[in-house]
Structures are given as C-alpha cells and as structure tokens.
Design a protein around this motif. Structure first.
Motif, mmCIF file in Angstrom:
data_model
loop_
_atom_site.group_PDB
_atom_site.id
_atom_site.type_symbol
_atom_site.label_atom_id
_atom_site.label_comp_id
_atom_site.label_asym_id
_atom_site.label_seq_id
_atom_site.Cartn_x
_atom_site.Cartn_y
_atom_site.Cartn_z
ATOM 1 N N TYR A 53 1.027 -1.220 -0.164
ATOM 2 C CA TYR A 53 0.077 -0.057 -0.005
ATOM 3 C C TYR A 53 0.918 1.321 0.056
ATOM 4 O O TYR A 53 0.461 2.346 -0.840
ATOM 5 N N LEU A 54 1.691 1.180 0.534
ATOM 6 C CA LEU A 54 2.760 2.417 0.624
ATOM 7 C C LEU A 54 3.468 2.657 -0.666
ATOM 8 O O LEU A 54 3.498 3.877 -0.864
ATOM 9 N N ILE A 55 3.902 1.686 -1.226
ATOM 10 C CA ILE A 55 4.634 1.809 -2.683
ATOM 11 C C ILE A 55 3.574 2.382 -3.451
ATOM 12 O O ILE A 55 3.841 3.266 -4.510
ATOM 13 N N ILE A 56 2.283 1.767 -3.663
ATOM 14 C CA ILE A 56 1.327 2.058 -4.552
ATOM 15 C C ILE A 56 1.031 3.472 -4.294
ATOM 16 O O ILE A 56 0.634 4.327 -5.122
ATOM 17 N N ALA A 57 0.616 3.911 -2.824
ATOM 18 C CA ALA A 57 0.272 5.190 -2.748
ATOM 19 C C ALA A 57 1.298 6.322 -2.859
ATOM 20 O O ALA A 57 0.885 7.257 -3.380
ATOM 21 N N LEU A 58 2.645 5.992 -2.778
ATOM 22 C CA LEU A 58 3.637 7.002 -3.295
ATOM 23 C C LEU A 58 3.792 7.139 -4.617
ATOM 24 O O LEU A 58 4.099 8.079 -5.135
ATOM 25 N N SER A 59 3.686 6.042 -5.571
ATOM 26 C CA SER A 59 3.626 5.985 -6.826
ATOM 27 C C SER A 59 2.240 6.834 -7.520
ATOM 28 O O SER A 59 2.717 7.216 -8.662
#
Length: 300
Positions: A53-59
């Motif tokens: 979720y963190l990677i997808i949110a940042l991207s």
C-alpha cells in the motif's frame, strides 16, 4: 465501453474481490492450527500488506484527479480507514469469541441492507424494487445455507451478536464512504490511503496488546500471513474499490452476498468441511440474486 458492459464487468470484478476476501477465513483457520492468536494474525496481515500500500500510494500521489480534494476529504479518508478495515475487523474478532462462525456470518451479512439505508439517509439514493428483490434473495440464500449450522447457546450469544452487528454497521459505513470518496481520489489513491490508516491502527492496537507476540510462531504462520496479506487483502481491496466505482456501493453490497457461499466452498475444498444439500440450495439462491443485480443498468 457501454454502460451495460461496464456494469457487468463491475459485478464480475466485485465477485472476484469478494471470493478472494473470503479466502481469508480459510487461511486464518489454517493458521489457528499452529496456536496463534487472532490479533497476531491481524497484525501479520497488515504488516505484510503495508509495503504494498505504501509503494502504490507513493507512486500514485502525483497523479492528478479531475475532482479537487480538500482537507475535509482527507479527514474522511482517515475516518473511513479507521472504521472500515480496522474497527469492523476488531468488532468481528471480538464477536467471534462469543458465538459460532456460522451465526457470525449471518449477522455480518446484514450490512447490504445497512448500506442501502445509509445511502438513502445520507446520499439521498433511492432503493429500487430490483435491489429489494435481490437483497431478499441473497439473504434467503444465506439463511438456507447456514440453517443447519446455527446453534444459539448461552447468554453470551447476545453479546457476541451485538459486536458482530457493530462490525456490519462499521463496514457498511466504509462501503458508503468508498462510493462517495472514490470519485474524488480515484480507486488507487483512496484504497491505498484508507488501508494505510487501517494498518497503523492495527499496529497501535497490537502495541497495547501485552499478551501477544509477533515472534516465535511456526514458519507456516508467517507464510499464511503473507498469503492473507497479498491474496486476501491487497488484491481484493483494489478490486472491491474498482467494483464500487463501476456499480455503486448499493449494488456492490448485494453482490457481496456471494461471500458466505464462497467461504463454504473454499472451506469444503481446503478444510474438508462437509457441504450439505441445504448449503448447495442456498448457494444457488444467492447466485440468482447476484444475476438479478447484474441485469440492472447503472443509472448514475
């Protein structure tokens, strides 16, 4: 893509998301064979989900939306993230300490009706006759499917039922909030932000749960925790949000009636649980209800 095809695809995506979510119950039950407690499994679920979720949110944070978001919108995301995947799960876990899973499933699946009521009260959405008919069919199917499993015993049943009802209400509010906020943030952003909030809530909860430990479990527990995170949390969370965007939260709530039935089927395959004739009949009735929903054209 025309409206009818888009709606049918939305129903199919929703069913896939619900089936994947349903696999969580089977994997959790497998994990319980290794003497792990509920809060530890909940933590592993969110701990392994968090990086995704963190990677997808940042991207996705720089992707522009056609609708401008406000500070209040972000506050609502915090609220629904707290209420939806954290608070609803917590109430569900507490309720299950008092009542059987079969009774829990029936009470929990009051939430489609609650979604329709919330949409009517807060979003002024009409409840049409087809939705009412599909709701009745899916509930009838659920009741038939679990009729021979339900057994109420002891006064604690009422307390457990109360917690499960709270779980249904909080999850219903999340679904309604999803239908309202997804157009503002987009499927990816809203789901990522809401789930990150839920992850933090679980981390804090576990930190105050002195009787639990994340270390020292069998390797199978961590493998199952990872599988629950990816296949029963991350992937279906985006599928569900996408489905809500395509068919609206009221219709998704009805489609979600496939949840208990898919749980029965998965439990039969992986846990060698017996699938009775009544459960087969109930599954058939629920499928009819879902087909009724899929025939409805989106009017928004």
């Amino acid at each position: 893509m025309n409206v009818t095809k888009s709606f049918i695809y939305g129903v199919l995506i929703g069913v896939l998301g619900i089936v994947l979510f349903s696999s969580k119950a089977v994997m959790v039950k497998l994990a319980y064979n290794y003497n792990v407690d509920a809060i530890s499994i909940l933590l592993l679920r969110m701990l392994f989900s968090f990086p995704f979720y963190l990677i997808i949110a940042l991207s996705s944070r720089k992707k522009n939306s056609s609708v401008k978001t406000t500070k209040n919108d972000f506050l609502w995301v915090l609220f629904f993230g707290f209420v939806g995947y954290y608070l609803a799960s917590y109430f569900d876990f507490v309720g299950l300490t008092y009542i059987k899973a079969s009774l829990e499933r029936i009470i929990l699946f009051l939430y489609p009706t609650i979604v329709l009521i919330f949409n009517k009260i807060f979003l002024k959405k009409k409840i049409n006759k087809l939705q009412i008919g599909a709701i009745i069919l899916t509930y009838l199917g659920i009741i038939i499917a679990f009729w021979d499993e339900v057994a109420i015993s002891g006064t604690n049943t009422y307390l457990g039922g109360f917690f499960i009802l709270l779980s249904a209400i909080t999850y219903a509010s999340y679904l309604v909030g999803s239908g309202w906020l997804i157009p503002k943030f987009g499927v990816i952003k809203f789901t990522s932000y809401a789930m990150l909030v839920s992850c933090f809530c679980v981390f804090v909860h576990f930190n105050f749960s002195v009787e639990s430990s994340i270390f020292g479990h069998a390797i199978e527990v961590y493998i199952l925790g990872f599988l629950i995170a990816v296949f029963a949390t991350v992937i279906p969370s985006y599928l569900v949000s996408m489905s809500i965007k395509m068919i609206n939260s009221s219709n998704f709530a009805i489609v979600a009636g496939v949840g208990p039935i898919s749980t029965i089927i998965l439990a039969t395959i992986f846990l060698d649980e017996y699938l009775t004739t009544l459960q087969l009949i109930g599954a058939f009735v629920v499928i009819i209800g879902i087909l009724l929903v899929s025939l409805k054209k989106e009017n928004s």
